[in-house]
Scaffold this active site. Structure first.
Site, PDB file in Angstrom:
ATOM      1  N   TYR A  47      -3.605  -3.884 -14.311  1.00 12.03           N
ATOM      2  CA  TYR A  47      -4.864  -3.518 -14.941  1.00 12.03           C
ATOM      3  C   TYR A  47      -5.979  -4.463 -14.480  1.00 12.03           C
ATOM      4  O   TYR A  47      -6.060  -5.609 -14.914  1.00 12.03           O
ATOM      5  CB  TYR A  47      -4.741  -3.551 -16.460  1.00 12.03           C
ATOM      6  CG  TYR A  47      -3.664  -2.656 -17.025  1.00 12.03           C
ATOM      7  CD1 TYR A  47      -3.140  -1.589 -16.297  1.00 12.03           C
ATOM      8  CD2 TYR A  47      -3.156  -2.875 -18.298  1.00 12.03           C
ATOM      9  CE1 TYR A  47      -2.146  -0.774 -16.823  1.00 12.03           C
ATOM     10  CE2 TYR A  47      -2.173  -2.067 -18.832  1.00 12.03           C
ATOM     11  CZ  TYR A  47      -1.669  -1.018 -18.089  1.00 12.03           C
ATOM     12  OH  TYR A  47      -0.681  -0.220 -18.617  1.00 12.03           O
ATOM     13  N   HIS A 127       7.570  -1.943 -15.191  1.00  8.80           N
ATOM     14  CA  HIS A 127       6.403  -1.072 -15.066  1.00  8.80           C
ATOM     15  C   HIS A 127       6.551  -0.097 -13.897  1.00  8.80           C
ATOM     16  O   HIS A 127       6.632  -0.513 -12.737  1.00  8.80           O
ATOM     17  CB  HIS A 127       5.158  -1.944 -14.860  1.00  8.80           C
ATOM     18  CG  HIS A 127       3.862  -1.230 -15.100  1.00  8.80           C
ATOM     19  ND1 HIS A 127       2.638  -1.786 -14.772  1.00  8.80           N
ATOM     20  CD2 HIS A 127       3.581  -0.022 -15.649  1.00  8.80           C
ATOM     21  CE1 HIS A 127       1.676  -0.952 -15.106  1.00  8.80           C
ATOM     22  NE2 HIS A 127       2.224   0.126 -15.635  1.00  8.80           N
TER      23      HIS A 127
END
Length: 307
Positions: A47, A127
């Site tokens: 992010y 992830h």
């Protein structure tokens, strides 16, 4: 089962997802979430290519760590360079690179600690191992089990946008040490393909965090050009979202209220995380989350979803 707060703030927008965000706006957004009673914050190296973690850590500086729950992710390490295909703006000159090796997992986590200004996190999630299932099983999950034994993480999870692999991981939860999953975009008003997976989680005692409740934007603003799963929404999905918005209007309920509350209709869901980039968005999500959605409206939305 890991105990998680009912609500959480997703920090991808604070990393400049789709639009650049200033340091001040990012800090104000986190502080607004704290003021609204949010104590769970989910982030990841991807992010903003580390920017979201850095901003989250700065905003939480001085807060009572014992009352906070923080999750981050492993499977990507940040290396020098640029990524012309990134959806993040205003980012540092590094790019995420997949690495599910034991060394990569440990490096990723310690780099996250440095950016967050913490010595441990409550939950670490593998992830997006979509193309790396074998490596995730062989090295990433065992590495996280060792890190959990060392006290550097509290629990182990996996976060993905797909159902099939998560379902396989949940089936092997004991062997993988899996405590939780983060399912993004697959248990929403528009996409309910995660239902059987959630059933399995309930049976296996695996906590379920649901993200992507707006399917990356379409359920927040069902307008031409709106995004669905990070790309422009196809016309049939846009039409379905607009039909849902019209149904909500007839009942005097914002579409966003139904979108935020929908995931809890499955008993296995423990937590819903919603991203925000401004304090106003935090307040809006908290407000809509408290609006009553009548059963007749749920029934109408179910009919629209079924086509």
């Amino acid at each position: 089962m890991i105990a998680l707060p009912r609500h959480g703030l997703g920090t991808a927008p604070l990393g400049g997802m789709f639009h650049e965000v200033s340091d001040d706006d990012a800090a104000a957004t986190v502080h607004a979430a704290l003021a609204a009673g949010t104590t769970y914050f989910d982030t990841a190296p991807q992010y903003g290519h580390g920017l979201a973690e850095t901003r989250l850590g700065a905003a939480l500086l001085g807060e009572d760590r014992d009352r906070l729950t923080i999750s981050t992710k492993v499977g990507r390490v940040l290396v020098a360079g640029t990524d012309p295909g990134t959806i993040f703006h205003g980012i540092p000159p590094v790019r995420p690179e997949f690495d599910f090796s034991a060394d990569g997992v440990r490096r990723s986590l310690h780099d996250s600690f440095d950016r967050l200004g913490v010595e441990r996190v409550d939950l670490a999630l593998v992830h997006d191992p979509d193309d790396h299932e074998a490596e995730a099983r062989a090295t990433a999950f065992p590495a996280l089990q060792r890190l959990r034994d060392e006290g550097l993480i509290g629990a182990i999870g996996c976060g993905m946008n797909q159902v099939g692999m998560l379902d396989r991981f949940v089936g092997d939860a004991d062997a993988l040490g899996l405590d939780a999953i983060l399912l993004a975009g697959r248990w929403t008003l528009l996409d309910r393909t995660g239902a059987a997976l959630l059933d399995r989680c309930g049976e296996r005692g695996v906590a379920v965090i649901v993200g992507g409740v707006f399917n990356s934007g379409l359920l927040a603003r069902p307008e031409p050009g709106a995004t669905y799963d990070y790309a422009v929404a196809p016309a049939p999905l846009l039409a379905r979202a607009q039909a849902m918005a019209a149904a909500c209007d007839r009942f005097g309920v914002p579409l966003t209220a139904a979108a935020v509350q929908f995931p809890w209709r499955h008993p296995a869901v423990t937590t819903v995380i919603v991203g925000a980039r401004t304090p106003d968005e935090v307040v809006a999500h908290a407000t809509t989350g408290a609006i009553e959605v009548p059963d007749d409206l749920w029934a109408e939305l179910d009919r629209i979803s079924a086509g």
